[in-house]
Scaffold this motif. Structure first.
Motif, mmCIF file in Angstrom:
data_model
loop_
_atom_site.group_PDB
_atom_site.id
_atom_site.type_symbol
_atom_site.label_atom_id
_atom_site.label_comp_id
_atom_site.label_asym_id
_atom_site.label_seq_id
_atom_site.Cartn_x
_atom_site.Cartn_y
_atom_site.Cartn_z
ATOM 1 N N VAL A 116 0.820 -1.221 0.000
ATOM 2 C CA VAL A 116 0.000 0.000 0.000
ATOM 3 C C VAL A 116 0.852 1.268 0.000
ATOM 4 C CG1 VAL A 116 -2.057 -1.028 1.019
ATOM 5 C CG2 VAL A 116 -0.305 -0.070 2.523
ATOM 6 N N ILE A 117 2.108 1.172 0.440
ATOM 7 C CA ILE A 117 2.992 2.341 0.370
ATOM 8 C C ILE A 117 4.008 2.047 -0.741
ATOM 9 C CG2 ILE A 117 4.599 3.848 1.614
ATOM 10 C CD1 ILE A 117 3.113 3.155 4.181
ATOM 11 N N THR A 118 3.894 2.830 -1.808
ATOM 12 C CA THR A 118 4.665 2.568 -3.025
ATOM 13 C C THR A 118 5.494 3.812 -3.354
ATOM 14 O OG1 THR A 118 2.947 3.490 -4.402
ATOM 15 C CG2 THR A 118 2.754 1.150 -3.882
ATOM 16 N N ARG A 119 6.239 3.741 -4.456
ATOM 17 C CA ARG A 119 7.030 4.939 -4.808
ATOM 18 C C ARG A 119 6.110 6.100 -5.192
ATOM 19 N NH1 ARG A 119 9.985 3.165 -10.413
ATOM 20 N NH2 ARG A 119 8.183 2.127 -11.266
ATOM 21 N N GLU A 120 4.829 5.795 -5.503
ATOM 22 C CA GLU A 120 3.880 6.868 -5.862
ATOM 23 C C GLU A 120 3.489 7.713 -4.650
ATOM 24 O OE1 GLU A 120 3.200 3.797 -7.631
ATOM 25 O OE2 GLU A 120 4.297 4.838 -9.227
ATOM 26 N N ASN A 121 3.318 7.073 -3.480
ATOM 27 C CA ASN A 121 2.864 7.864 -2.325
ATOM 28 C C ASN A 121 3.898 7.988 -1.202
ATOM 29 O OD1 ASN A 121 2.726 5.304 -1.310
ATOM 30 N ND2 ASN A 121 0.530 5.292 -0.874
ATOM 31 N N ALA A 150 0.715 -4.923 8.996
ATOM 32 C CA ALA A 150 0.426 -5.793 7.845
ATOM 33 C C ALA A 150 1.729 -6.426 7.372
ATOM 34 C CB ALA A 150 -0.194 -4.984 6.719
ATOM 35 N N ASN A 151 1.609 -7.481 6.583
ATOM 36 C CA ASN A 151 2.803 -8.066 5.972
ATOM 37 C C ASN A 151 3.097 -7.347 4.668
ATOM 38 O OD1 ASN A 151 3.681 -10.273 7.676
ATOM 39 N ND2 ASN A 151 1.685 -11.198 7.243
ATOM 40 N N GLY A 152 4.299 -6.844 4.535
ATOM 41 C CA GLY A 152 4.734 -6.230 3.276
ATOM 42 C C GLY A 152 3.959 -5.008 2.827
ATOM 43 N N PRO A 153 3.588 -4.088 3.729
ATOM 44 C CA PRO A 153 2.819 -2.925 3.263
ATOM 45 C C PRO A 153 3.657 -1.913 2.481
ATOM 46 C CG PRO A 153 3.279 -2.699 5.604
ATOM 47 C CD PRO A 153 3.794 -4.051 5.194
ATOM 48 N N ILE A 154 4.994 -1.993 2.588
ATOM 49 C CA ILE A 154 5.867 -1.018 1.919
ATOM 50 C C ILE A 154 6.686 -1.743 0.853
ATOM 51 C CG2 ILE A 154 7.731 0.661 2.263
ATOM 52 C CD1 ILE A 154 6.858 0.968 5.155
ATOM 53 N N THR A 155 6.615 -1.293 -0.391
ATOM 54 C CA THR A 155 7.418 -1.938 -1.440
ATOM 55 C C THR A 155 8.888 -1.537 -1.257
ATOM 56 O OG1 THR A 155 7.209 -0.105 -2.980
ATOM 57 C CG2 THR A 155 5.480 -1.782 -3.082
ATOM 58 N N THR A 185 13.196 2.613 0.063
ATOM 59 C CA THR A 185 14.385 3.430 -0.203
ATOM 60 C C THR A 185 14.045 4.901 0.004
ATOM 61 O OG1 THR A 185 14.919 1.807 -1.876
ATOM 62 C CG2 THR A 185 16.182 3.832 -1.946
ATOM 63 N N ILE A 186 12.871 5.313 -0.470
ATOM 64 C CA ILE A 186 12.461 6.723 -0.321
ATOM 65 C C ILE A 186 12.300 7.063 1.164
ATOM 66 C CG2 ILE A 186 10.600 8.392 -0.816
ATOM 67 C CD1 ILE A 186 10.054 6.734 -3.407
ATOM 68 N N LEU A 187 11.637 6.177 1.904
ATOM 69 C CA LEU A 187 11.389 6.455 3.330
ATOM 70 C C LEU A 187 12.698 6.488 4.114
ATOM 71 C CD1 LEU A 187 8.253 4.174 3.855
ATOM 72 C CD2 LEU A 187 8.285 6.665 3.696
ATOM 73 N N SER A 188 13.620 5.622 3.727
ATOM 74 C CA SER A 188 14.898 5.575 4.420
ATOM 75 C C SER A 188 15.671 6.873 4.150
ATOM 76 C CB SER A 188 15.619 4.331 3.936
ATOM 77 O OG SER A 188 16.927 4.356 4.246
ATOM 78 N N ARG A 189 15.587 7.372 2.885
ATOM 79 C CA ARG A 189 16.234 8.645 2.550
ATOM 80 C C ARG A 189 15.639 9.777 3.382
ATOM 81 N NH1 ARG A 189 14.730 9.931 -2.764
ATOM 82 N NH2 ARG A 189 15.342 7.881 -3.472
ATOM 83 N N LYS A 190 14.339 9.686 3.646
ATOM 84 C CA LYS A 190 13.676 10.744 4.420
ATOM 85 C C LYS A 190 13.817 10.534 5.938
ATOM 86 C CE LYS A 190 9.921 12.582 2.772
ATOM 87 N NZ LYS A 190 8.473 12.684 2.541
#
Ligand code: NAD
Length: 437
Positions: A313-318, A331-336, A341-346
């Motif tokens: 549900v959390i993808t590079r789009e959002n 949830a299992n695997g909610p972040i692609t 990578t984007i979230l880690s950068r932030k």
């Protein structure tokens, strides 16, 4: 997010999972051949389940069970009923179970199963015939020392009870430990029902202690108001956290001062019991609050975001729009992996699924142990043992993060891979045999 999230699930979730494996492996001492084994699920059962419908007609449902790896013990993992169940996703989920059991140091390997079905369209009797049929068709692919199923999305304790009963009939002896997440009177463990939510809650309590949070200042949004979502919401609300947004498949609700979680749970479950097995009501009907879509909930201005519904549900789009500083993956695997990578950068702190939702499998292990010893524990004993394990492993991950300068997900995979590598090594690896020659 709409009722269907298929477009947001990565096309190849198993490959996505393997990407993460390779990244983490660089920081471990895992033997190359152990890694090689983890890249291939050990065995896959694809079954077709003939099921008699109430009108007398016959329908054939497709189901899967994947045993990913049993180096550390019997396969362990849930069974999901959903129209979008797909083999690639089940393989990824089974892989995560191998890692999850290792992160919390349980003597289990990883497995997962699912049936392609919309259970809300079936009557309770059709659901029972389908569930029993799945177990008959799987045959000895499962067993207390082979592979032990449990509940997952849209399966519950009654379904687990039917499955245990059917297996017991097949082998002609009561075999409680073949399935976990059963009802209490037929071998379930106290505390199992809420264990997944409780495990996530213990993760946040550790963070609260480390970061000096005052619960009233912390705003929480939760996507998914089923087993995992409801219990973490209830426990956080009880401690004074402001649960400002929750959602289910039909959409979400928001109140900036915090929602009355117990009232919401009570109302939703009262209606569920009228529906016998499944809740078809939406949280949107229950409380005076603003309506929001699932996508708005993910992007909302909160401190802690808890995805507790489906994967991807959390993808590079959002990912760039996520405002929460902490994401607890119930949830299992909610972040692609691209979103990761984007979230880690932030510099977002992601508490990864393989620890955040490990409370469920941990208390499943307690249930399996109680079934096999015949000695049943009090709820406080279950909770305190669970708290001890989650706190111990979270602390260990913080040490790995600091020592190796890693994000928490990579640290969790490193911890898991080291343990799996040790188990594989105990049975001999290439280096061992070369030294013998
Ligand atoms: P559940 O069936 O009890 O609840 C699922 C919830 O998600 C429901 O509120 C449903 O309305 C909502 N939902 C379904 N589709 C949605 C969508 N497209 N958008 C938003 N919400 C949607 O399931 P659960 O057991 O709570 O499992 C939820 C997640 O937690 C799954 O990813 C599951 O794999 C994971 N998990 C559960 C357990 C457990 O013990 N129950 C253990 C580990 C992990």
């Amino acid at each position: 997010m709409t009722a269907s999230s298929s477009s947001q699930i990565p096309d190849q979730p198993f490959l996505d999972a393997l990407n993460r494996l390779d990244l983490a492996a660089e920081h471990t001492s895992i033997p190359g051949e152990a890694l090689q084994r983890l890249k291939h699920p050990q065995s896959i059962a694809e079954v077709n389940i003939p099921t008699r419908m109430d009108d007398g007609s016959l329908r054939i449902f497709k189901g899967y069970r994947v045993r990913h790896n049993d180096s550390r013990g019997p396969g362990k993992g849930g069974i999901r009923y959903h129209p979008e169940v797909d083999l690639e996703e089940v393989k990824a989920l089974a892989f995560w179970m191998t890692c999850k059991c290792a992160v919390v140091d349980l003597p289990f390997g990883g497995a997962k199963g699912g049936i392609i079905v919309n259970p809300k369209e079936l009557s309770p009797l059709e659901l029972e015939r389908l569930s029993r049929g799945f177990i008959r068709t799987l045959g000895d692919f499962i067993g207390p020392e082979t592979d032990v199923p449990a509940p997952d999305v849209y399966t519950n304790s009654m379904i687990m009870g039917w499955m245990m009963d059917e297996y017991s009939k097949m082998v002609r002896k009561r075999t409680l430990s073949v399935v976990t997440g059963k009802p209490i009177p037929i071998g379930g463990s106290l505390g199992r029902h809420e264990a997944t939510g409780r495990g996530g809650y213990y993760c946040l309590k550790e963070l609260e202690a480390k970061q000096g949070w005052k619960p009233r200042d912390i705003r929480v949004a939760i996507q998914g108001f089923g087993n995992a979502g409801q219990h973490v919401a209830r426990l956080l609300h009880h401690d004074g956290y402001r649960v400002v947004a929750v959602s289910d498949s039909k959409g979400g609700i928001y109140h900036r001062d915090g929602l009355n979680v117990p009232e919401l749970i009570e109302a939703k479950n009262r209606r569920t019991s009228l529906q016998e097995v499944y809740c078809t009501d939406s949280v949107c009907d229950l409380t005076k609050a603003d309506f929001m879509t699932n996508d708005e909930l993910l992007r909302s201005d909160v401190d802690v975001l808890i995805p507790a519904a489906l994967g991807g549900v959390i993808t590079r789009e959002n990912a760039n729009d996520i405002q929460a500083e902490v994401i607890l993956e119930m949830a299992n695997g909610p972040i692609t992996s691209k979103a990761d990578t984007i979230l880690s950068r932030k510099k977002k702190l992601v508490i990864p699924d393989i620890l955040a939702n490990a409370g469920g499998v941990t208390v499943s292990y307690f249930e399996w142990t109680q079934n096999r010893t015949g000695w049943y524990w009090k709820q406080e004993e279950v909770n305190s043992k669970l708290a001890e394990i989650i706190q111990r492993e979270l602390d260990a991950l913080f040490s790995v993060m600091q020592e190796k300068q890693l994000d928490m997900r990579t640290a969790a995979y490193v911890a898991a891979l080291n343990r799996i590598g040790e188990a594989v090594g105990c049975l001999g690896t290439q280096s061992y045999y070369q030294q013998q020659i």
